[in-house]
Design an enzyme around this catalytic site. Structure first.
Site, PDB file in Angstrom:
ATOM      1  N   LYS A 103       0.865  -1.237  -0.001  1.00 33.13           N
ATOM      2  CA  LYS A 103      -0.198   0.120  -0.003  1.00 33.13           C
ATOM      3  C   LYS A 103       0.877   1.261   0.058  1.00 33.13           C
ATOM      4  O   LYS A 103       1.707   1.339   0.884  1.00 33.13           O
ATOM      5  CB  LYS A 103      -0.748  -0.140   1.238  1.00 33.13           C
ATOM      6  CG  LYS A 103      -2.171   0.556   1.376  1.00 33.13           C
ATOM      7  CD  LYS A 103      -3.002   0.092   2.214  1.00 33.13           C
ATOM      8  CE  LYS A 103      -4.245   1.022   2.295  1.00 33.13           C
ATOM      9  NZ  LYS A 103      -4.673   0.846   3.717  1.00 33.13           N
TER      10      LYS A 103
HETATM   11  C1  E4P Z   1      -8.257   2.092   3.375  1.00 33.98           C
HETATM   12  O1  E4P Z   1      -7.670   1.103   2.895  1.00 33.98           O
HETATM   13  C2  E4P Z   1      -8.207   2.589   4.636  1.00 33.98           C
HETATM   14  O2  E4P Z   1      -7.612   1.692   5.610  1.00 33.98           O
HETATM   15  C3  E4P Z   1      -9.497   3.037   4.922  1.00 33.98           C
HETATM   16  O3  E4P Z   1     -10.578   2.442   4.346  1.00 33.98           O
HETATM   17  C4  E4P Z   1      -9.639   4.314   5.684  1.00 33.98           C
HETATM   18  O4  E4P Z   1     -11.077   4.539   6.230  1.00 33.98           O
HETATM   19  P1  E4P Z   1     -11.352   5.558   7.558  1.00 33.98           P
HETATM   20  O5  E4P Z   1     -11.674   6.895   6.693  1.00 33.98           O
HETATM   21  O6  E4P Z   1     -12.617   4.765   8.206  1.00 33.98           O
HETATM   22  O7  E4P Z   1     -10.337   5.694   8.400  1.00 33.98           O
END
Ligand code: E4P
Length: 218
Positions: free
Chosen positions: A87
């Site tokens: 990522k």
């Molecule tokens: C994406 O991979 C992120 O981990 C994530 O969906 C962030 O979400 P949040 O806005 O609930 O922190």
């Protein structure tokens, strides 16, 4: 549509996996910290534990912001397990790293996408997935689902292989809206997945079926 769970909590991952509908896991440094997982060895060990539970891709996020650091971390992360997807944040060195990883056959998830322009760049650099954060856009009075629609259209126009991974899902309607648009993947909390199965008519209908069975079989 693939279902990923957005957590580093092993119990939730196991529960989602046991449902039989889980296609992968996404994590981020905040989710790891929430589970109290700190230090490189523990973090890498936790990724391995997640990979052993789930059948599918597991996104592991780099914390470097310079090209060399992102490459070094990404190459270490993919050594943990074949399921690991690196990522990478949507920054200039991140885009360069996406291209590097793509040339080497290393799968990537470009995170922190908040505009169609960013998604276009990530696709051109060969990202496997892009993660537009729809909940965080909604949080600032911007239509997150509309961004998914825009990205899906652009990718279809040019036949990009990059998969649209709708992230920062907050509730079941987000999942349905993304499914209608044709997002390839959604990642969200277990609660949003479980909310999909609930309907009051299912509950009352089942209650009546069971009560009628009892009456006839006393
Ligand atoms: C994406 O991979 C992120 O981990 C994530 O969906 C962030 O979400 P949040 O806005 O609930 O922190």
């Amino acid at each position: 549509m693939k279902f990923f769970i957005d957590t580093a909590n092993l119990a939730e991952i196991k529960e989602a996996q046991s449902l039989g509908v889980l296609d992968g896991v996404t994590t981020n440094p905040s989710l790891m910290a929430k589970e109290g997982i700190t230090g490189k060895d523990n973090i890498f060990g936790h990724y391995k534990a997640i990979c052993e539970i789930v059948d599918g891709d597991v996104s592991a996020e780099v914390i470097s912001t310079d090209f060399d650091g992102i490459i070094r971390e990404g190459e270490e992360l993919v050594e943990i397990d074949d399921k690991i997807v690196v990522k990478v944040p949507m920054i200039k060195d991140g885009v360069k790293a996406l291209k590097y990883f793509s040339n080497k056959g290393i799968r990537t998830n470009c995170t922190l996408i908040f505009s169609a322009g960013q998604a276009l760049l990530a696709a051109k650099a060969g990202a496997t997935y892009v993660s537009p954060f729809i909940g965080r856009l909604d949080d600032i009075s911007t239509d997150g689902v509309a961004l998914i629609e825009q990205i899906v259209l652009i990718y279809r126009n040019y036949g990009f292989d990059t998969q649209v991974l709708a992230a920062s899902i907050r509730h079941p309607m987000h999942i349905l809206q993304c499914a209608e648009i044709g997002a390839d993947v959604m990642t969200g909390p277990l609660s949003a997945m479980l909310a999909l199965l609930k309907h009051p008519l299912t509950d009352s209908g089942l209650e009546k079926f069971l009560a009628d069975y009892q009456k006839g079989n006393q």
